[in-house]
Write a protein that holds these residues in place. Structure first.
Motif, PDB file in Angstrom:
ATOM      1  N   GLU A  89       0.776  -1.273   0.004  1.00  0.00           N
ATOM      2  CA  GLU A  89      -0.180  -0.111  -0.092  1.00  0.00           C
ATOM      3  C   GLU A  89       0.907   1.174   0.026  1.00  0.00           C
ATOM      4  O   GLU A  89       1.841   1.324   0.994  1.00  0.00           O
ATOM      5  CB  GLU A  89      -0.747  -0.100   1.223  1.00  0.00           C
ATOM      6  CG  GLU A  89      -1.933  -1.224   1.120  1.00  0.00           C
ATOM      7  CD  GLU A  89      -2.907  -0.947   2.284  1.00  0.00           C
ATOM      8  OE1 GLU A  89      -2.873  -0.317   3.168  1.00  0.00           O
ATOM      9  OE2 GLU A  89      -4.019  -1.997   2.011  1.00  0.00           O
ATOM     10  N   ILE A  91       1.333   5.251   0.431  1.00  0.00           N
ATOM     11  CA  ILE A  91       0.667   6.125   0.878  1.00  0.00           C
ATOM     12  C   ILE A  91       1.482   7.547   0.625  1.00  0.00           C
ATOM     13  O   ILE A  91       2.491   7.720   1.502  1.00  0.00           O
ATOM     14  CB  ILE A  91       0.260   5.924   2.261  1.00  0.00           C
ATOM     15  CG1 ILE A  91      -0.556   4.634   2.401  1.00  0.00           C
ATOM     16  CG2 ILE A  91      -0.507   7.198   2.797  1.00  0.00           C
ATOM     17  CD1 ILE A  91      -0.748   4.158   3.787  1.00  0.00           C
ATOM     18  N   ARG A  93       1.897  11.398   1.502  1.00  0.00           N
ATOM     19  CA  ARG A  93       1.405  12.151   2.752  1.00  0.00           C
ATOM     20  C   ARG A  93       1.975  13.649   2.242  1.00  0.00           C
ATOM     21  O   ARG A  93       3.069  13.907   2.012  1.00  0.00           O
ATOM     22  CB  ARG A  93       1.934  11.850   3.836  1.00  0.00           C
ATOM     23  CG  ARG A  93       1.276  10.374   4.364  1.00  0.00           C
ATOM     24  CD  ARG A  93       1.957   9.854   5.647  1.00  0.00           C
ATOM     25  NE  ARG A  93       1.435   8.621   6.024  1.00  0.00           N
ATOM     26  CZ  ARG A  93       0.156   8.590   6.641  1.00  0.00           C
ATOM     27  NH1 ARG A  93      -0.614   9.469   7.079  1.00  0.00           N
ATOM     28  NH2 ARG A  93      -0.134   7.245   7.165  1.00  0.00           N
ATOM     29  N   ALA A  97      -1.512  13.092   9.114  1.00  0.00           N
ATOM     30  CA  ALA A  97      -2.938  13.019   9.792  1.00  0.00           C
ATOM     31  C   ALA A  97      -2.872  11.264   9.914  1.00  0.00           C
ATOM     32  O   ALA A  97      -1.922  10.927   9.503  1.00  0.00           O
ATOM     33  CB  ALA A  97      -3.979  13.250   8.930  1.00  0.00           C
ATOM     34  N   GLY A  98      -3.971  10.998  10.884  1.00  0.00           N
ATOM     35  CA  GLY A  98      -3.834   9.435  10.894  1.00  0.00           C
ATOM     36  C   GLY A  98      -2.779   8.729  11.332  1.00  0.00           C
ATOM     37  O   GLY A  98      -1.878   9.352  12.500  1.00  0.00           O
ATOM     38  N   SER A  99      -2.276   7.514  11.244  1.00  0.00           N
ATOM     39  CA  SER A  99      -1.233   6.628  11.573  1.00  0.00           C
ATOM     40  C   SER A  99       0.103   7.539  12.012  1.00  0.00           C
ATOM     41  O   SER A  99       0.765   7.204  13.054  1.00  0.00           O
ATOM     42  CB  SER A  99      -1.211   5.469  10.970  1.00  0.00           C
ATOM     43  OG  SER A  99      -0.520   5.652   9.596  1.00  0.00           O
ATOM     44  N   ASP A 128      -1.299  -4.630   7.939  1.00  0.00           N
ATOM     45  CA  ASP A 128      -0.356  -3.541   7.361  1.00  0.00           C
ATOM     46  C   ASP A 128       0.818  -3.162   7.951  1.00  0.00           C
ATOM     47  O   ASP A 128       0.971  -1.876   8.159  1.00  0.00           O
ATOM     48  CB  ASP A 128      -1.410  -2.731   6.650  1.00  0.00           C
ATOM     49  CG  ASP A 128      -2.607  -3.031   6.165  1.00  0.00           C
ATOM     50  OD1 ASP A 128      -2.687  -4.341   5.591  1.00  0.00           O
ATOM     51  OD2 ASP A 128      -3.648  -2.454   5.850  1.00  0.00           O
ATOM     52  N   PHE A 175      -3.302   9.896   0.651  1.00  0.00           N
ATOM     53  CA  PHE A 175      -4.246   8.750   0.201  1.00  0.00           C
ATOM     54  C   PHE A 175      -3.324   7.511   0.056  1.00  0.00           C
ATOM     55  O   PHE A 175      -2.204   7.518  -0.031  1.00  0.00           O
ATOM     56  CB  PHE A 175      -4.819   9.460  -1.118  1.00  0.00           C
ATOM     57  CG  PHE A 175      -3.709   9.681  -2.227  1.00  0.00           C
ATOM     58  CD1 PHE A 175      -3.034  10.923  -2.153  1.00  0.00           C
ATOM     59  CD2 PHE A 175      -3.573   8.969  -3.488  1.00  0.00           C
ATOM     60  CE1 PHE A 175      -2.059  11.349  -3.017  1.00  0.00           C
ATOM     61  CE2 PHE A 175      -2.608   9.244  -4.322  1.00  0.00           C
ATOM     62  CZ  PHE A 175      -1.868  10.345  -4.076  1.00  0.00           C
ATOM     63  N   LYS A 176      -4.080   6.309  -0.340  1.00  0.00           N
ATOM     64  CA  LYS A 176      -3.509   4.901  -0.592  1.00  0.00           C
ATOM     65  C   LYS A 176      -3.643   4.688  -2.041  1.00  0.00           C
ATOM     66  O   LYS A 176      -4.712   4.823  -2.720  1.00  0.00           O
ATOM     67  CB  LYS A 176      -4.209   4.250   0.582  1.00  0.00           C
ATOM     68  CG  LYS A 176      -3.501   2.807   0.526  1.00  0.00           C
ATOM     69  CD  LYS A 176      -4.282   1.791  -0.338  1.00  0.00           C
ATOM     70  CE  LYS A 176      -5.647   1.493   0.120  1.00  0.00           C
ATOM     71  NZ  LYS A 176      -6.084   0.444  -0.590  1.00  0.00           N
ATOM     72  N   ASP A 195     -12.996   6.729   0.066  1.00  0.00           N
ATOM     73  CA  ASP A 195     -12.703   5.653   0.963  1.00  0.00           C
ATOM     74  C   ASP A 195     -11.010   5.437   1.126  1.00  0.00           C
ATOM     75  O   ASP A 195     -10.754   5.063   2.381  1.00  0.00           O
ATOM     76  CB  ASP A 195     -13.165   4.353   0.684  1.00  0.00           C
ATOM     77  CG  ASP A 195     -14.590   3.718   0.791  1.00  0.00           C
ATOM     78  OD1 ASP A 195     -15.126   4.825   1.576  1.00  0.00           O
ATOM     79  OD2 ASP A 195     -14.928   2.764   0.816  1.00  0.00           O
ATOM     80  N   THR A 196     -10.325   5.891   0.219  1.00  0.00           N
ATOM     81  CA  THR A 196      -8.966   5.765   0.239  1.00  0.00           C
ATOM     82  C   THR A 196      -7.945   6.974   0.217  1.00  0.00           C
ATOM     83  O   THR A 196      -7.006   7.061   0.311  1.00  0.00           O
ATOM     84  CB  THR A 196      -8.361   5.019  -1.033  1.00  0.00           C
ATOM     85  OG1 THR A 196      -8.820   5.596  -2.118  1.00  0.00           O
ATOM     86  CG2 THR A 196      -9.121   3.514  -1.149  1.00  0.00           C
ATOM     87  N   CYS A 197      -8.759   8.223   0.284  1.00  0.00           N
ATOM     88  CA  CYS A 197      -8.218   9.615   0.480  1.00  0.00           C
ATOM     89  C   CYS A 197      -8.591  10.153   1.826  1.00  0.00           C
ATOM     90  O   CYS A 197      -9.719  10.047   2.133  1.00  0.00           O
ATOM     91  CB  CYS A 197      -8.538  10.626  -0.884  1.00  0.00           C
ATOM     92  SG  CYS A 197      -8.120   9.920  -2.305  1.00  0.00           S
ATOM     93  N   ARG A 198      -7.628  10.950   2.462  1.00  0.00           N
ATOM     94  CA  ARG A 198      -8.201  12.069   3.067  1.00  0.00           C
ATOM     95  C   ARG A 198      -8.203  13.202   2.427  1.00  0.00           C
ATOM     96  O   ARG A 198      -7.545  13.834   1.825  1.00  0.00           O
ATOM     97  CB  ARG A 198      -7.171  12.313   4.413  1.00  0.00           C
ATOM     98  CG  ARG A 198      -7.225  11.285   5.634  1.00  0.00           C
ATOM     99  CD  ARG A 198      -6.582  11.727   6.970  1.00  0.00           C
ATOM    100  NE  ARG A 198      -6.602  10.719   7.756  1.00  0.00           N
ATOM    101  CZ  ARG A 198      -6.107   9.765   8.058  1.00  0.00           C
ATOM    102  NH1 ARG A 198      -5.018   9.343   7.297  1.00  0.00           N
ATOM    103  NH2 ARG A 198      -6.490   8.796   8.781  1.00  0.00           N
TER     104      ARG A 198
END
Ligand code: UDP
Length: 237
Positions: A89, A91, A93, A97-99, A128, A175-176, A195-198
């Protein structure tokens, strides 16, 4: 043309077709988060994500990015090239944000001077975990050459998408992406959707993506509809 189901994932179902080199991807209304621990449904989510993904794939193709997208076969179903998915995956950035804000001392909202590309091993079993090139090559998921190409395609896609989404009134924190092998070539696969982007609204800073579901921030269908209104206005005529 669409034949038996090949695989059903958390939000999409894949079907075989008469042609072994082509598959149909159906975007469903089901939603999951936190490794499938949180589950729900949202009306018209599959429709909006399918149409947003279509539009973004078409736009990227025009910009010279090869994708698995061929055509739509219905409002929620996409005909794609059958590719061998690379189990990474990817990503990009732009804003923290997030993880990344949970795992490292980086505050949410930090704007990165240059995009940070994170590679995660695509595996529910292992949740993951983050990869580096050596681990990915040691596991045999990709070669060094493939990883270099994937990184460079991801950065190019990121540049194009940041500008495109800015023109629609969105910030793109991250996004992924997933890539696949088609006749020895790396192509963009999977989906690019809410679903796959901020996606943050540029004027209000509000989330217009799956974080609404992850953190119970409001009406997901309404937010996805607003994203669709800006990206695929033609479906509302
Ligand atoms: N993402 C995704 N599928 C995954 C993991 C992440 O589409 O299995 C997307 C997610 O929507 C976000 C980006 O990748 O836009 C970065 O996610 P992150 O690593 O921050 O994980 P999260 O905070 O969502 O758990």
């Amino acid at each position: 043309m669409k034949k038996e189901q090949l695989y059903s994932g958390k939000a999409k179902t894949i079907y075989k077709t008469d042609d072994p080199k082509k598959l149909v991807v159906e975007f469903r209304d089901s939603l999951t988060a936190f490794d499938g621990k949180k589950k729900s449904e949202a009306a018209r989510k599959g429709y909006y994500n399918a149409q947003i993904s279509r539009k973004i794939f078409e736009m990227l193709e025009k910009e010279g990015i090869k994708t698995h997208y061929i055509d739509m076969v219905s409002d929620t179903e996409m005909l794609v090239d059958a590719v061998e998915i690379v189990l990474i995956e990817v990503i990009p950035r732009n804003i923290a944000a997030g993880s990344i804000t949970r795992k490292y001392p980086i505050k949410e909202g930090t704007v990165f001077k240059k995009p940070v590309v994170v590679l995660d091993y695509k595996s529910d079993e292992y949740s993951d975990p983050m990869l580096n090139e050596d681990i990915a090559v040691a596991m045999g998921v990709a070669t060094y050459e493939e990883i270099a190409q994937i990184r460079s395609m991801a950065l190019k896609i990121n540049d194009i998408l940041v500008k495109y989404l800015d023109s629609k009134g969105f910030l793109l924190p991250d996004f992924k992406l997933e890539f696949g092998r088609k006749d020895g070539e790396i192509v963009l696969a999977d989906e690019i959707s809410c679903d796959t982007c901020r996606l943050w609204d540029k004027s209000t800073g509000q989330s217009m993506d799956k974080d609404i579901f992850r953190f119970d921030k409001g009406d997901l269908s309404k937010a996805y509809e607003e994203v669709a209104r800006r990206i695929v206005p033609e479906i509302f005529k």
